[in-house]
Design a protein around this motif. Structure first.
Motif, PDB file in Angstrom:
ATOM      1  N   GLU A  36       3.506  71.172 119.184  1.00  0.00           N
ATOM      2  CA  GLU A  36       4.833  71.495 118.661  1.00  0.00           C
ATOM      3  C   GLU A  36       5.073  70.792 117.325  1.00  0.00           C
ATOM      4  OE1 GLU A  36       9.501  71.257 120.022  1.00  0.00           O
ATOM      5  OE2 GLU A  36       7.948  71.064 121.536  1.00  0.00           O
ATOM      6  N   ALA A  37       4.654  69.538 117.215  1.00  0.00           N
ATOM      7  CA  ALA A  37       4.797  68.802 115.954  1.00  0.00           C
ATOM      8  C   ALA A  37       4.003  69.493 114.850  1.00  0.00           C
ATOM      9  CB  ALA A  37       4.335  67.357 116.128  1.00  0.00           C
ATOM     10  N   ALA A  38       2.821  69.996 115.180  1.00  0.00           N
ATOM     11  CA  ALA A  38       2.011  70.711 114.197  1.00  0.00           C
ATOM     12  C   ALA A  38       2.717  71.986 113.753  1.00  0.00           C
ATOM     13  CB  ALA A  38       0.636  71.038 114.783  1.00  0.00           C
ATOM     14  N   ALA A  39       3.318  72.701 114.684  1.00  0.00           N
ATOM     15  CA  ALA A  39       4.038  73.930 114.343  1.00  0.00           C
ATOM     16  C   ALA A  39       5.230  73.623 113.440  1.00  0.00           C
ATOM     17  CB  ALA A  39       4.495  74.646 115.613  1.00  0.00           C
ATOM     18  N   HIS A  40       5.937  72.534 113.729  1.00  0.00           N
ATOM     19  CA  HIS A  40       7.073  72.146 112.877  1.00  0.00           C
ATOM     20  C   HIS A  40       6.593  71.785 111.468  1.00  0.00           C
ATOM     21  CE1 HIS A  40      10.312  72.377 115.749  1.00  0.00           C
ATOM     22  NE2 HIS A  40       9.632  71.651 116.611  1.00  0.00           N
ATOM     23  N   ALA A  41       5.457  71.106 111.372  1.00  0.00           N
ATOM     24  CA  ALA A  41       4.913  70.750 110.061  1.00  0.00           C
ATOM     25  C   ALA A  41       4.540  72.007 109.277  1.00  0.00           C
ATOM     26  CB  ALA A  41       3.700  69.836 110.218  1.00  0.00           C
ATOM     27  N   LEU A  42       3.953  72.983 109.956  1.00  0.00           N
ATOM     28  CA  LEU A  42       3.625  74.239 109.281  1.00  0.00           C
ATOM     29  C   LEU A  42       4.878  74.961 108.826  1.00  0.00           C
ATOM     30  CD1 LEU A  42       0.755  75.584 111.557  1.00  0.00           C
ATOM     31  CD2 LEU A  42       0.569  74.868 109.164  1.00  0.00           C
ATOM     32  N   ARG A  43       5.919  74.936 109.647  1.00  0.00           N
ATOM     33  CA  ARG A  43       7.182  75.571 109.276  1.00  0.00           C
ATOM     34  C   ARG A  43       7.771  74.908 108.035  1.00  0.00           C
ATOM     35  NH1 ARG A  43      11.491  75.623 113.804  1.00  0.00           N
ATOM     36  NH2 ARG A  43       9.761  76.657 114.808  1.00  0.00           N
ATOM     37  N   ARG A  44       7.767  73.558 107.996  1.00  0.00           N
ATOM     38  CA  ARG A  44       8.281  72.841 106.824  1.00  0.00           C
ATOM     39  C   ARG A  44       7.450  73.153 105.577  1.00  0.00           C
ATOM     40  NH1 ARG A  44       8.725  68.840 110.676  1.00  0.00           N
ATOM     41  NH2 ARG A  44       6.819  67.841 109.947  1.00  0.00           N
ATOM     42  N   GLN A  45       6.134  73.229 105.749  1.00  0.00           N
ATOM     43  CA  GLN A  45       5.245  73.541 104.634  1.00  0.00           C
ATOM     44  C   GLN A  45       5.548  74.929 104.081  1.00  0.00           C
ATOM     45  OE1 GLN A  45       1.098  73.177 105.630  1.00  0.00           O
ATOM     46  NE2 GLN A  45       0.440  74.343 103.866  1.00  0.00           N
ATOM     47  N   GLU A  46       5.739  75.880 104.966  1.00  0.00           N
ATOM     48  CA  GLU A  46       6.048  77.240 104.533  1.00  0.00           C
ATOM     49  C   GLU A  46       7.414  77.308 103.851  1.00  0.00           C
ATOM     50  OE1 GLU A  46       6.510  80.913 107.250  1.00  0.00           O
ATOM     51  OE2 GLU A  46       4.392  80.791 106.669  1.00  0.00           O
TER      52      GLU A  46
END
Length: 80
Positions: A36-46
């Motif tokens: 989930e933390a990885a998904a949030h990081a990808l969302r912030r990056q996008e």
């Protein structure tokens, strides 16, 4: 309260190792929390990339540029 959903995913062993170490280093309660933390990081990056694109394409007025710069934490003008 959000509802949890189960998914079956297959990861490369190196990805599994990274996520397990990330979970340990950050004292996350579960492997799922690391994913989930990885998904949030990808969302912030996008989102950051989208703001950068906005700043390049549409922020012609100074107020919009200032807002984009504040959100991104970097100047949008090219340094000469």
């Amino acid at each position: 309260m959000s509802q949890a959903h189960r998914k079956h995913v297959v990861f490369d062993p190196q990805v599994i190792s990274f996520l397990e170490h990330y979970q340990q280093r950050h004292n996350l309660p579960s492997f799922s929390a690391a994913v989930e933390a990885a998904a949030h990081a990808l969302r912030r990056q996008e989102l950051r990339a989208e703001y950068e694109q906005f700043a390049r394409d549409y922020a012609q007025d100074r107020e919009a540029q200032t807002e984009a710069e504040a959100w991104l934490g970097l100047p949008m003008q090219e340094q000469e």
